[in-house]
Design a protein around this motif. Structure first.
Motif, PDB file in Angstrom:
ATOM      1  N   LEU A  21       0.837  -1.197   0.000  1.00 12.93           N
ATOM      2  CA  LEU A  21       0.000   0.000   0.000  1.00 12.93           C
ATOM      3  C   LEU A  21       0.872   1.247   0.000  1.00 12.93           C
ATOM      4  N   ASP A  22       0.554   2.184  -0.900  1.00 14.07           N
ATOM      5  CA  ASP A  22       1.297   3.429  -1.004  1.00 14.07           C
ATOM      6  C   ASP A  22       0.306   4.572  -1.194  1.00 14.07           C
ATOM      7  N   ASN A  23       0.819   5.791  -1.251  1.00 20.06           N
ATOM      8  CA  ASN A  23      -0.040   6.947  -1.484  1.00 20.06           C
ATOM      9  C   ASN A  23       0.317   7.597  -2.821  1.00 20.06           C
ATOM     10  N   VAL A  24      -0.232   8.776  -3.085  1.00 17.36           N
ATOM     11  CA  VAL A  24      -0.014   9.422  -4.386  1.00 17.36           C
ATOM     12  C   VAL A  24       0.954  10.602  -4.295  1.00 17.36           C
ATOM     13  N   TYR A  25       1.731  10.683  -3.214  1.00 19.07           N
ATOM     14  CA  TYR A  25       2.657  11.805  -3.047  1.00 19.07           C
ATOM     15  C   TYR A  25       3.718  11.859  -4.143  1.00 19.07           C
ATOM     16  N   VAL A  26       4.030  10.706  -4.755  1.00 20.36           N
ATOM     17  CA  VAL A  26       5.100  10.677  -5.768  1.00 20.36           C
ATOM     18  C   VAL A  26       4.752  11.487  -7.009  1.00 20.36           C
ATOM     19  N   TYR A  27       3.483  11.784  -7.221  1.00 15.69           N
ATOM     20  CA  TYR A  27       3.090  12.519  -8.424  1.00 15.69           C
ATOM     21  C   TYR A  27       3.248  14.029  -8.262  1.00 15.69           C
ATOM     22  N   GLY A  28       3.363  14.498  -7.042  1.00 19.15           N
ATOM     23  CA  GLY A  28       3.472  15.926  -6.820  1.00 19.15           C
ATOM     24  C   GLY A  28       2.211  16.657  -7.250  1.00 19.15           C
TER      25      GLY A  28
END
Length: 338
Positions: free
Chosen positions: A114-121
């Motif tokens: 499980l991860d979040n969407v922070y990598v997209y900025g």
């Protein structure tokens, strides 16, 4: 990878690493509801586990300790988290991911993380699995470092799917832009008010925690959902602070509107002078001061058939009523965590 894949063993349990967290406990519930054996893995035992769940605690999250805890399992769902601090994430996230992935590689176990969407900025338009990775925060950069670690393990042969979820909304959600306790309180308080981080007119996408848990279990066990390395989990229909507040007012059933208490970026920056939590939030305000849409078309094209929850469904869950037929939110989860 070394060793025979444990997933070939009939009836092998699914390990939930981070089982004491806000989503991990829901994953255990989902596995139990499906009659699937589970092993709860973490540094401490969850406060409550479904009957038949095995609990394995470990002194630390290193590769060797995890390998021991995961031995005999058939698949791994990782719902790990760290304290919400950029410095902690920068130092700890990639090594934590590396330890889990390394243990899974040693044992031949498929990993669902499980991860979040922070990598997209602050990307423009709806975020999809193909949106360029361009984090604009320290926390996003830490998540990107974790993703690079997983890419290396995948290139070496690990079966891994990174499941990215929008901001959590629902039972068990505490570390999120809209804590569930605040939503529930808005349906029950004598003088309700809904705290809203950011612009109350900005459109925002959330992921319902019970749907997140259900989707993680399906991804862990259905080959069709493991065709790519990244998959966005199902989302709720996008809402604004005002549309959700209106839905909560309807759910109350007394004709009263739930007022909003917006916390805009200037207020958060001032609060950051004295509050550590506010200081950590400052760099993330880009998510809530403008529209942020997260797309889930891919998982739906691969078989996730439940209709998207609406603001009224979320409000009904918060108020203790059943959501509309056909949705994937289990009532028992609300009873246990609200």
């Amino acid at each position: 990878m070394s060793g025979d894949p444990a997933s070939d063993v009939p009836g092998a349990p699914t390990a939930v690493v981070g089982a004491s967290g806000q989503v991990g406990s829901l994953v255990l519930d989902e596995l139990a509801r499906g009659g699937l054996p589970a092993v709860a893995v973490g540094r401490s035992a969850p406060p409550a586990v479904p009957p038949g769940t095995t609990v394995r605690t470990l002194p630390r999250y290193d590769r060797a300790a995890l390998r021991t805890a995961l031995t005999g399992c058939g698949a791994v769902v990782a719902t790990l988290g760290l304290p919400y601090a950029a410095r902690t994430w920068t130092a700890g996230w990639a090594p934590l991911v590396d330890a889990v992935a390394g243990a899974c590689a040693d044992l031949g176990l498929p990993l669902t993380l499980l991860d979040n969407v922070y990598v997209y900025g602050a990307a423009a338009g709806a975020l999809t699995e193909t949106t360029p990775l361009a984090p604009c925060s320290r926390k996003g950069a830490a998540r990107l470092a974790g993703w690079r670690v997983l890419e290396r393990h995948a290139d070496a042969g690990l079966d891994v799917v990174v499941c990215r979820a929008a901001d959590f909304l629902g039972p068990g959600a505490t570390t999120t832009v809209l804590p569930w306790d605040a939503v529930v309180a808005a349906t029950r308080a004598a003088r309700p008010a809904l705290p809203w981080l950011g612009d109350p007119d900005a459109v925002h996408t959330f992921a319902a925690t019970p749907e997140v848990a259900a989707a993680l279990v399906r991804v862990a066990h259905e080959p069709a959902l493991r065709a790519g390395r990244v998959l966005h989990l199902p989302v709720v229909e996008p809402v604004t602070g005002r549309t959700l507040a209106a839905a909560l007012g309807r759910a109350r059933g007394d004709g009263r509107t739930v007022p909003l208490r917006p916390l805009r970026a200037p207020v958060v920056r001032v609060a950051a002078l004295v509050s550590r939590a506010a200081r950590e939030q400052v760099e993330m305000m880009y998510q809530v001061e403008r529209d942020q849409l997260v797309g889930d078309d891919r998982i739906r094209s691969l078989g996730w058939a439940a209709p998207r929850l609406t603001a009224d469904d979320v409000a009904a869950l918060a108020a203790g009523a059943a959501p509309r037929p056909g949705t994937a939110v289990p009532r028992h989860a609300a009873d246990r965590h609200a």
